[in-house]
Structure formats: C-alpha cells, structure tokens
Design an enzyme around this catalytic site. Structure first.
Site, short mmCIF file in Angstrom:
data_model
loop_
_atom_site.label_atom_id
_atom_site.label_comp_id
_atom_site.label_asym_id
_atom_site.label_seq_id
_atom_site.Cartn_x
_atom_site.Cartn_y
_atom_site.Cartn_z
N CYS A 1 0.75 -1.29 -0.02
CA CYS A 1 -0.04 -0.12 0.02
C CYS A 1 0.79 1.40 0.07
O CYS A 1 0.49 2.33 -0.48
CB CYS A 1 -1.02 0.02 1.09
SG CYS A 1 -0.15 -0.15 2.72
N HIS B 1 -1.75 1.15 7.49
CA HIS B 1 -2.01 0.78 6.26
C HIS B 1 -1.98 2.49 5.48
O HIS B 1 -2.27 3.50 6.25
CB HIS B 1 -3.47 0.65 6.16
CG HIS B 1 -3.94 0.17 4.49
ND1 HIS B 1 -3.20 -0.51 3.65
CD2 HIS B 1 -5.25 0.94 4.10
CE1 HIS B 1 -4.06 -0.37 2.45
NE2 HIS B 1 -5.27 0.35 2.48
N ASN C 1 -8.56 4.87 0.00
CA ASN C 1 -7.91 3.67 0.32
C ASN C 1 -7.51 2.63 -0.85
O ASN C 1 -8.57 2.60 -1.85
CB ASN C 1 -8.90 2.73 1.17
CG ASN C 1 -8.38 1.33 1.67
OD1 ASN C 1 -7.39 1.15 1.13
ND2 ASN C 1 -9.08 0.77 2.51
#
Length: 611
Positions: A125, A285, A305
């Site tokens: 990520c 994250h 996201n």
C-alpha cells in the site's frame, strides 16, 4: 494481513536453452495481426534469445515461483491467502476481467484516474497509494510509463527512480493470476495495464513481488516522482517533541495549493481497539490524500484507500462535499480524526520549475581524502533541498535485505560557517535550506564507514528553485573536523567550566557530538564517561576516553550515532578535566588520546587551534 497460497510454476524446470521453444501456455499460432515493423521496433535493443515467436519473454524475471517469493524451494507460503487457488502467469489477453470491464479494449492508459487503481493481495500500500496519486497527473505518469500503448509483443519499459537515480526497467507482460485467471496483485478499472506493469517493474527491481511488502509512504513517492519528500509525525512519546498540529494543517493546506502529493499512514495505537474498529480504517495501512478543505471552522481531509473498497466511517461520517461511488475507497474525514488515527503525513514537493543535479559516488573514511565533497555555486538566492541516498552496487537488489546506514549532510559557506546540517540512520537523509547567492561546500558522509567499515555507494541529489552549479571537489580529511566544529557553533549549546575550558555539544536524530575547547595557556587532561547511554555507537569504539588537550586547541572527542532506527536514543555522560604543567603536555596522537583514535576516524578528531 497474512495470506496463504500455493505457487504453480509454469515451465519452472525448463533450461534457458529451451526457453525460445515455449510459449508459457499460450497459443501463438495466430500472429497475422502483428506487423514486422512493429515487432522490430518493440524488440530494438533487446536480447534476441528472449523473443519467443513474436512474444517477448524477460529472462531476468521469469514467470516462476521465486519471482513472487524469492524462495527457490517449496511452494507453500504464509504471506498470501487465496483458498485453494494457485498462482499462475498469463498474458493480458488471457486474463479474466470483471464484467463491468469486459467492454473495454486492453490498453496501457484509458483516461486514468486515482480511483481506477485497486491494490491486490500484496502488502505494498505504501507504493500503490502513491501510484494512485500520480494517476491523476499525466505529466508524471507518462514519464514513468515509457511504453504508452498496448504492445502486442508484450514488451514494456518503465522508468523508476531507484534511490534518487532514474532507471529504465524492461519487462514482459506475463502477470500473476489465480486459477480462475483473475489478477492476483494490483489491477485497474477499464482494463488498463499501467498499474500491474509498474508494480511488476518494481518487483523486478527488488527481486520479487514479496520484496515489496512493507514500506513507507515516502519511498513510494520517491520512486515514482524522483522529487524531495518531507514526513510530518503526528504523535511523539517525548513531550518535548509534541508536534504542532495546527502548523501541520497549515502546511498541508499550502502543499495542496501548490499541487504537492500527499499520503498518510494509519495507526491504531492512539485509541482502544473497539473504537478503532468502528471507524472502518485499516491500521498500518497507507492512504492517499486527494484533497484538503477548510469550511468555516471545520477542517476536512479527503482520503482514498488503495484497496478501492468503501470505508465504514461510523465515528467520522463521510461529508457530502464531493460525491464518490460506493466502491472507490474515497471518503472525507475530519482533520481531528486524522491527527488522532494516523501516525504521519508525507508530502512530496513536485515542481515543474525546479533545477536539479544528480551525482553518484562511494563514501570514503576520514583518514586521507574525502571523496563525497561538492562545490556549490548559487548565482542568486536559492531554496535548496539536498537528498543523500544509500545506493546499491547492483542494478536490481532486494530492498528487504538492504540495511540502513548512517548518513549525514553538512553545508558550509565560503567562510566555513554551517548553513545546514542533517544526520540520520536510514536509507536516505534530506536537508532543506535557503541560501543567499554565493559559494558553498556540501559534505556528504557516513559514520557507518567508521563504525562498521561499510563503504557504501551513494546518490546525491540537489534541487533548487534557481539555477546553480554543482561540481565534485575531493578534499583533505581535515575538512570533516572543521565541518563538525561549525555544526557545534551553529547549535550554540555550550557549557563553560571556567579557566578557559568549555564543552560544545550538538545532536540530530539520534546523533550526538561532543567537543572540548581549551582556551587556557595550559594543557588539560579531559576525561569523558558515556556509560549508561542507550542505542548509540561511539566513533572512538569506547564509552570512556582520557585525552590531553594542549593549550589553545579544541578537539571533537567522539560522535555517538544511533545504532537501531526503531529504538529511542538516550545519551548519559559525565566529564571532568585537570590542568597540567607544561611538562605534562604530550603531542603524539597515540599517547595523547587513550584509547588511540581509530585511523578511519582521524579526520573527525583532529586537534584544531582555537582562534
């Protein structure tokens, strides 16, 4: 998150001499749509042994198990989870795309947007959040993706910034898929190939897809833009270093106005687990920052996201400022929630009007000449950002096994005054300063040479908002002592003992320097004891020193540098001195310093006159 899978190796046992005979499971009998001219151009400069029929196969990064895991033996892993699925490798023409995407033709780009990119089952990520941002900036994305049109021959070229230096990576278009022929890793809406291909190029650069797991947001932005970045921590365990959240908010508002790129890292350490789970956020994250706005007294941040799924923002409901689809992972969140639930914000200072110079070299120790010294000429005032990277000796290397080294940057003006200093144990260090017109010296160095005999290669990048000239200028080892004296004077942290004896100290990010000045007319015996200090390595190889300092001289006793990046540093010391008669004065270095100064560190600890 943990995943499990079984790797299915296509033609894993084929010798290199047989590679030209296999199509890795493809029927390549129908090639009439490929013109000879197009094929010749695609394969220009490519090893002819890597051409299978009319398809290119990358012999440096084969479609086998080790290209995913770096593990040459065994097929079961603990890092991926696909149930009973097996990973295979297919060309884009054979991949099964979702129903909503089947209407589109295969393409490298199809009006790309950040919401098009969806992170796969790989913990990268830190990279995909940055890739999502540049998807909205064609002038950056098109520089990264050199091959801009779908290539039937399967050969693509991608440009990535490898520790500050741009590098072109050539790959084929064989991509990992499940047994259902779905892409395993990063994919894109509208059958665009650029996210999957860029991710594969990065995997090749670092040895495997698995090598991309775990990283920092700053690294992803550096790789894709080659521009300087700055990290703002939102929390600190040290009350004295508590961040000013209002100042950080102002900074990100200004950065948004300038078109800078921003990402942030989520953390659940500030609230209890139950409350955090209600937010729908993912801990550890990375998220892309798409926008920031202040409406009256309300401060809002628009996040995405990279997984592409809708967030459950129970505690922090989505604002209706900008509508987004139900499955693009975009949501608004109050700044107060960001400052509570995220640990850091990374800002990438992209600029179209910037001047830059990139240099490479290898660190020397401080026993003779210093090879990492540069002369900088600024004809006019300049805002400079100087980056120093620990560079690999290899074209492709495993980032997960690449240890951090100690790095420092010092900028001196023509009078020897320190204009800027930065020290860190990491793969890079960045220094931002504003200077008037004039000539300067940039000293780039590594204490790991002294502490661990690591003579690493480095990349130095200087960015400026005005033109400048940068030339390499190897210098005598005496420069390093002068430079650190200048750093100590700039720090202006002096303790006066009387009788003309004083101690100067300086520190930065786990580095601590300790200098004694003897302005008296007598030599002194100076004793220092640093026992009890935590997570530091001394340049003198000992925590206890006894030194004789002649009259009207000064000496840097030792530099203590951080040992482990993730642990805190604590410096504890006691010092005392004794005036000596003239008969006690000793000039020989091996009797004057106990223990003797290591040869590699001589330049650090040279005696210098006090003016």
């Amino acid at each position: 998150m943990k995943f499990h899978t079984k790797i299915h190796e296509i033609n894993a046992g084929i010798h290199q001499s047989n590679l030209a005979k296999t199509s890795f499971g493809f029927d390549l009998s129908n090639r009439s749509y490929l013109s000879n001219k197009y094929i010749d151009e695609s394969f220009s400069g490519v090893n002819k042994n890597s051409i299978i029929g009319t398809k290119y196969s990358d012999l440096e990064f084969l479609p086998i198990h080790s290209s995913i895991t770096q593990d040459k033996e065994g097929a079961l892993l603990d890092d991926f989870e696909y149930g009973a699925n097996e990973i295979r490798w297919l060309r884009p023409e054979q991949i099964l795309w979702s129903k909503e995407n089947q209407q589109y033709p295969l393409s490298v780009f199809n009006q790309p947007q950040s919401k098009d990119i969806i992170q796969g089952r790989l913990g990268d990520c830190w990279f995909i959040s940055a890739l999502s941002l540049i998807a909205d900036i064609p002038q950056i994305l098109y520089k990264v993706m050199i091959t801009k049109q779908y290539n039937p021959s399967g050969l693509y070229k991608i440009r990535l910034c490898n520790r500050g230096i741009w590098q072109v990576v050539t790959i084929d278009d064989m991509l990992p898929v499940t047994e259902s022929n779905l892409l395993v890793f990063t994919r894109s809406q509208k059958k665009q190939l650029f996210p999957s291909l860029i991710e594969k190029a990065l995997a090749k650069m670092h040895g495997s897809y698995k090598a991309l797991e775990l990283g920092r947001c700053i690294e992803g932005l550096q790789i894709l833009t080659g521009e300087p970045c700055e990290v703002f921590l939102l929390h600190s365990t040290d009350p004295k270093k508590k961040p000013n959240l209002n100042n950080i908010w102002t900074k990100i508002i200004q950065s948004r106005a300038k078109g800078h790129l921003m990402t942030c890292l989520c953390s659940n350490k500030q609230v209890n687990e139950e409350s955090f789970n209600q937010t729908g956020l993912e801990s550890d994250h990375a998220y892309s920052i798409l926008d920031v706005r202040q409406v009256a007294s309300q401060r809002l941040v628009r996040l995405r996201n990279p997984w592409g799924k809708k967030e459950r923002t129970t505690l922090f409901p989505k604002e209706k400022l900008v509508k987004s689809s139900d499955n693009d992972g975009v949501f608004w969140i109050p700044w107060e929630a960001v400052s509570l639930l995220f640990s850091e914000i990374t800002i990438c200072k992209i600029s179209g009007n910037e001047y830059k110079v990139r240099k490479s070299g290898q660190f020397s120790d401080f026993s003779s000449k210093i090879t990492s010294v540069y002369n900088l000429h600024c004809p006019s005032g300049n805002e400079l950002t100087i980056e120093l990277f620990n560079a690999s000796d290899e074209k492709y290397y495993n980032r997960s096994k690449d240890s951090n080294i100690d790095l420092f940057l010092i900028v001196l003006d023509s009078n020897g005054t320190c204009k800027g200093y930065k020290h860190s144990l990491d793969y890079y260090v960045t220094l931002s300063i504003t200077v008037p017109s004039g000539r300067y010296i940039i000293l780039a160095g590594s204490m790991s040479v002294v502490n661990y005999s690591i003579y690493s290669r480095y990349n130095l990048i200087v960015h400026g908002d005005q033109q400048f000239v940068l030339n390499e200028q190897p210098s005598s080892y005496g420069l390093v002592a002068n430079a650190f004296y200048a750093v100590a004077l700039q720090a202006n942290n002096r303790k006066v003992f009387g009788d003309g004896v004083s101690v100067l100290t300086f520190s930065d990010d786990g580095c601590f320097g300790f200098i004694c000045e003897n302005k008296s007319n007598r030599a002194i015996r100076f004793t220092s004891d640093f026992y009890g200090s935590i997570n530091v390595v001394p340049s003198r190889k000992t925590f206890h020193t006894v030194d004789i300092i002649p009259a009207r001289t000064k000496q840097l006793f030792a530099i203590y540098t951080r040992k482990v990046l993730s642990d805190d540093v604590n410096i504890v010391y006691q010092v005392e001195y004794q005036s000596l008669n003239e008969s006690h004065g000793v000039d020989h270095i091996r009797t004057r310093n106990n223990p003797a100064i290591p040869v590699k560190a001589l330049g650090l600890h040279l005696l210098k006159p006090v003016h």
